[in-house]
Design a protein around this motif. Sequence first.
Motif, PDB file in Angstrom:
ATOM      1  N   HIS A  23      54.082  43.446 -37.469  1.00 15.76           N
ATOM      2  CA  HIS A  23      54.778  42.597 -37.128  1.00 15.76           C
ATOM      3  C   HIS A  23      56.089  43.247 -36.100  1.00 15.76           C
ATOM      4  CE1 HIS A  23      57.198  38.900 -36.366  1.00 15.76           C
ATOM      5  NE2 HIS A  23      58.375  39.341 -36.738  1.00 15.76           N
ATOM      6  N   ALA A  24      56.514  44.343 -36.651  1.00 16.45           N
ATOM      7  CA  ALA A  24      57.699  45.055 -36.004  1.00 16.45           C
ATOM      8  C   ALA A  24      56.907  45.777 -34.559  1.00 16.45           C
ATOM      9  CB  ALA A  24      58.197  46.140 -36.626  1.00 16.45           C
ATOM     10  N   ALA A  25      55.718  45.936 -34.555  1.00 16.18           N
ATOM     11  CA  ALA A  25      54.955  46.384 -33.394  1.00 16.18           C
ATOM     12  C   ALA A  25      54.679  45.271 -32.466  1.00 16.18           C
ATOM     13  CB  ALA A  25      53.727  47.171 -33.823  1.00 16.18           C
ATOM     14  N   ASP A  26      54.481  44.098 -33.125  1.00 12.54           N
ATOM     15  CA  ASP A  26      54.279  42.879 -32.186  1.00 12.54           C
ATOM     16  C   ASP A  26      55.436  42.599 -31.410  1.00 12.54           C
ATOM     17  OD1 ASP A  26      51.589  42.312 -32.798  1.00 12.54           O
ATOM     18  OD2 ASP A  26      52.310  41.011 -34.582  1.00 12.54           O
ATOM     19  N   LEU A  27      56.888  42.640 -32.057  1.00 11.36           N
ATOM     20  CA  LEU A  27      58.120  42.578 -31.502  1.00 11.36           C
ATOM     21  C   LEU A  27      58.267  43.606 -30.641  1.00 11.36           C
ATOM     22  CD1 LEU A  27      60.267  41.616 -34.513  1.00 11.36           C
ATOM     23  CD2 LEU A  27      58.969  40.106 -33.037  1.00 11.36           C
ATOM     24  N   ASP A  34      55.423  37.688 -22.289  1.00  9.72           N
ATOM     25  CA  ASP A  34      56.198  36.549 -22.144  1.00  9.72           C
ATOM     26  C   ASP A  34      55.763  35.825 -23.487  1.00  9.72           C
ATOM     27  OD1 ASP A  34      58.066  34.782 -21.327  1.00  9.72           O
ATOM     28  OD2 ASP A  34      56.603  33.542 -20.352  1.00  9.72           O
ATOM     29  N   VAL A  35      55.803  36.549 -24.634  1.00  5.47           N
ATOM     30  CA  VAL A  35      55.458  36.083 -25.910  1.00  5.47           C
ATOM     31  C   VAL A  35      56.542  36.176 -26.813  1.00  5.47           C
ATOM     32  CG1 VAL A  35      53.918  36.417 -28.024  1.00  5.47           C
ATOM     33  CG2 VAL A  35      52.755  36.374 -25.708  1.00  5.47           C
ATOM     34  N   ASN A  36      56.705  35.428 -27.939  1.00  7.67           N
ATOM     35  CA  ASN A  36      57.881  35.608 -28.901  1.00  7.67           C
ATOM     36  C   ASN A  36      57.089  35.151 -30.122  1.00  7.67           C
ATOM     37  OD1 ASN A  36      60.461  35.800 -30.122  1.00  7.67           O
ATOM     38  ND2 ASN A  36      60.884  33.491 -29.579  1.00  7.67           N
ATOM     39  N   TYR A  37      56.892  36.355 -31.121  1.00  7.35           N
ATOM     40  CA  TYR A  37      56.430  36.186 -32.445  1.00  7.35           C
ATOM     41  C   TYR A  37      57.950  35.809 -33.198  1.00  7.35           C
ATOM     42  CZ  TYR A  37      51.705  37.223 -31.908  1.00  7.35           C
ATOM     43  OH  TYR A  37      50.319  37.160 -31.458  1.00  7.35           O
ATOM     44  N   LEU A  38      57.616  34.735 -33.911  1.00 11.61           N
ATOM     45  CA  LEU A  38      58.638  34.111 -34.535  1.00 11.61           C
ATOM     46  C   LEU A  38      58.851  34.228 -36.149  1.00 11.61           C
ATOM     47  CD1 LEU A  38      58.467  30.487 -32.875  1.00 11.61           C
ATOM     48  CD2 LEU A  38      60.188  32.121 -32.402  1.00 11.61           C
ATOM     49  N   PHE A  50      49.312  34.846 -41.609  1.00  8.87           N
ATOM     50  CA  PHE A  50      49.507  33.619 -40.572  1.00  8.87           C
ATOM     51  C   PHE A  50      50.714  34.009 -39.696  1.00  8.87           C
ATOM     52  CE2 PHE A  50      47.871  32.388 -44.655  1.00  8.87           C
ATOM     53  CZ  PHE A  50      46.796  31.672 -44.433  1.00  8.87           C
ATOM     54  N   CYS A  51      50.612  33.832 -38.559  1.00  8.23           N
ATOM     55  CA  CYS A  51      51.885  34.236 -37.483  1.00  8.23           C
ATOM     56  C   CYS A  51      52.151  32.968 -36.508  1.00  8.23           C
ATOM     57  CB  CYS A  51      51.336  35.076 -36.480  1.00  8.23           C
ATOM     58  SG  CYS A  51      50.717  37.031 -37.393  1.00  8.23           S
ATOM     59  N   LEU A  52      53.426  32.849 -36.652  1.00  6.38           N
ATOM     60  CA  LEU A  52      53.867  31.643 -35.843  1.00  6.38           C
ATOM     61  C   LEU A  52      54.735  32.175 -34.616  1.00  6.38           C
ATOM     62  CD1 LEU A  52      54.362  28.687 -35.556  1.00  6.38           C
ATOM     63  CD2 LEU A  52      56.563  28.990 -36.468  1.00  6.38           C
ATOM     64  N   VAL A  53      53.900  31.917 -33.209  1.00  9.43           N
ATOM     65  CA  VAL A  53      54.492  32.649 -32.174  1.00  9.43           C
ATOM     66  C   VAL A  53      54.557  31.427 -30.818  1.00  9.43           C
ATOM     67  CG1 VAL A  53      51.744  32.896 -31.901  1.00  9.43           C
ATOM     68  CG2 VAL A  53      53.349  34.406 -30.447  1.00  9.43           C
TER      69      VAL A  53
END
Length: 83
Positions: A23-27, A34-38, A50-53
Amino acid sequence: MPLFMDVHALGDGVTMDDVAKAHAADLATQGAHDVNYLRYWVDEAKGQIFCLVEAPDAEAANTVHREAHGLVADHIFEVKEGS
């Protein structure tokens, strides 16, 4: 911006610590797309994540995963938040 829930079915060996690192790598990668992993959730026993984005589309969300750590989602669903 559209909201998506993605599902990863990785099987045995999934840990909260490993998912936190991914997740840190996603951030660190998301801004260029233009993506925001929440948020994310982990079922260690079943090996599922499960990822909310927020993303312009499902492919942009998966591109971030691919570039950040290579663990693309098995399924991506567009969702709407309720209360």
